[in-house]
Design a protein around this motif. Structure first.
Motif, short mmCIF file in Angstrom:
data_model
loop_
_atom_site.label_atom_id
_atom_site.label_comp_id
_atom_site.label_asym_id
_atom_site.label_seq_id
_atom_site.Cartn_x
_atom_site.Cartn_y
_atom_site.Cartn_z
N GLN A 7 -38.60 72.76 113.47
CA GLN A 7 -37.29 71.77 113.17
C GLN A 7 -37.32 71.50 112.15
N THR A 8 -36.06 70.65 111.56
CA THR A 8 -36.10 69.97 110.36
C THR A 8 -35.37 68.51 110.59
N GLY A 9 -34.74 68.47 111.87
CA GLY A 9 -34.09 67.25 112.01
C GLY A 9 -33.53 67.30 113.44
N GLY A 10 -32.85 66.27 113.78
CA GLY A 10 -32.32 66.04 115.11
C GLY A 10 -32.69 65.01 115.85
N ASP A 11 -32.30 64.83 116.98
CA ASP A 11 -32.61 63.62 117.80
C ASP A 11 -34.20 63.76 117.93
N VAL A 12 -34.94 62.86 117.93
CA VAL A 12 -36.45 63.13 118.04
C VAL A 12 -36.75 63.06 119.27
N GLU A 14 -35.06 64.95 121.41
CA GLU A 14 -35.03 66.58 121.73
C GLU A 14 -35.79 67.40 120.94
N ILE A 15 -36.49 66.98 119.78
CA ILE A 15 -37.31 67.85 119.20
C ILE A 15 -38.73 67.49 119.89
N ILE A 16 -39.15 66.26 120.27
CA ILE A 16 -40.34 65.96 121.04
C ILE A 16 -40.24 66.82 122.45
N LEU A 17 -38.92 67.06 123.09
CA LEU A 17 -39.06 67.94 124.38
C LEU A 17 -39.00 69.24 124.02
N ALA A 18 -38.63 69.83 122.90
CA ALA A 18 -38.60 71.24 122.60
C ALA A 18 -40.12 71.50 122.33
N ASP A 19 -40.93 70.57 121.85
CA ASP A 19 -42.32 70.92 121.71
C ASP A 19 -42.94 70.92 123.17
N HIS A 20 -42.74 70.20 124.11
CA HIS A 20 -43.19 69.88 125.26
C HIS A 20 -43.15 71.38 125.95
N ARG A 21 -41.89 72.01 125.94
CA ARG A 21 -41.46 73.11 126.54
C ARG A 21 -42.35 74.30 125.84
N TRP A 22 -42.63 74.29 124.55
CA TRP A 22 -43.25 74.96 123.89
C TRP A 22 -44.81 75.12 124.26
N PHE A 23 -45.17 73.98 124.32
CA PHE A 23 -46.73 73.84 124.90
C PHE A 23 -46.91 74.55 126.47
N GLU A 24 -45.82 74.11 127.03
CA GLU A 24 -46.02 74.97 128.48
C GLU A 24 -46.03 76.29 128.46
N GLU A 25 -45.18 76.83 127.73
CA GLU A 25 -45.19 78.33 127.49
C GLU A 25 -46.51 78.85 126.98
N ALA A 26 -47.19 78.25 125.63
CA ALA A 26 -48.13 78.46 125.26
C ALA A 26 -49.29 78.41 126.16
N LEU A 27 -49.18 77.27 127.07
CA LEU A 27 -50.49 77.50 128.06
C LEU A 27 -50.35 78.58 129.01
N ARG A 28 -49.02 78.94 129.61
CA ARG A 28 -48.66 80.26 130.53
C ARG A 28 -49.48 81.45 129.73
N GLU A 29 -49.25 81.41 128.47
CA GLU A 29 -49.89 82.62 127.67
C GLU A 29 -51.32 82.58 127.89
N LEU A 30 -51.99 81.50 127.64
CA LEU A 30 -53.22 81.30 127.62
C LEU A 30 -54.18 81.86 128.97
N ARG A 31 -53.32 81.58 130.05
CA ARG A 31 -53.72 82.14 131.14
C ARG A 31 -53.50 83.64 131.57
N ARG A 137 -32.61 57.57 116.25
CA ARG A 137 -33.26 58.58 116.71
C ARG A 137 -33.01 59.88 115.84
N ALA A 138 -32.06 59.98 115.03
CA ALA A 138 -31.83 61.10 113.94
C ALA A 138 -32.69 60.78 113.09
N LYS A 139 -32.55 59.70 112.17
CA LYS A 139 -33.48 59.27 111.35
C LYS A 139 -34.90 59.77 111.57
N LEU A 140 -35.48 59.16 112.94
CA LEU A 140 -36.80 59.38 113.35
C LEU A 140 -37.08 60.72 113.66
N GLY A 141 -36.18 61.70 114.05
CA GLY A 141 -36.32 63.05 114.31
C GLY A 141 -36.71 63.71 112.89
N GLU A 142 -35.76 63.13 111.75
CA GLU A 142 -36.14 63.76 110.75
C GLU A 142 -37.75 63.58 109.92
#
Length: 171
Positions: A7-12, A14-31, A137-142
């Motif tokens: 990501q390059t920006g957006g609501d911080v 939403e960016i953090i939540l997208a990473d959280h969902r990505w972490f959950e998917e990566a953990l599923r892959e590790l299993r 939140r947008a500035k912080l997201g950037e």
């Protein structure tokens, strides 16, 4: 394997939540015994370290300044990052990705990470939603996205760097 989000920006939040969902998917892959566990772990280490370091340097101080979270919440979140880094390092040090030990260490990382994601989403991101306006939140997201990208490009997920972060947290 989940593709690393850049990501390059957006609501911080939403960016953090997208990473959280990505972490959950990566953990599923590790299993998954049929996955390229070494590649998934390398990507997970990189994104996890970049995410946590960018939160600690950009997000938490800003939310603290805006009284969205207090010093105790910052300290607790940073402590949970340290615990996650320890579990990550223990997993990275397992040589055989098909071993029972790899499965056990994946479980330990999954437990630590799931606990942290749950608490952060309730105790940090909710106050960010309600106590920080959309422009901030947008500035912080950037700022978060830029720091996260810089850290990813720097190779922050190397075992040497993770080991250094774990040692620093213990001192």
């Amino acid at each position: 394997m989940p593709k690393i989000l850049q990501q390059t920006g957006g609501d911080v939040v939403e960016i953090i939540l997208a990473d959280h969902r990505w972490f959950e998917e990566a953990l599923r892959e590790l299993r998954d015994v049929e996955a390229d566990r070494a590649a998934v772990l390398a990507d997970l280490a990189t994104v996890l370290i970049a995410h946590a370091e960018a939160e600690e340097s950009k997000v938490y101080p800003s939310l603290r300044k805006k009284d969205a979270i207090d010093a105790e919440e910052v300290e607790h979140s940073e402590h949970e990052h340290d615990e996650g880094n320890e579990a990550l390092l223990a997993l990275m040090e397992v040589e055989d990705t098909a071993s029972e030990e790899f499965g056990d260490k994946t479980h330990e990382l999954s437990e630590a990470l799931s606990h942290h994601l749950d608490e952060e989403e309730r105790d940090v991101l909710n106050p960010a939603r309600t106590d920080v306006d959309a422009d901030d939140r947008a500035k912080l997201g950037e700022a978060f996205a830029a720091e996260r990208a810089r850290l990813i490009d720097s190779g922050c997920g190397s075992i040497e760097n993770v080991r250094k972060l774990v040692e620093k947290a213990k001192s």
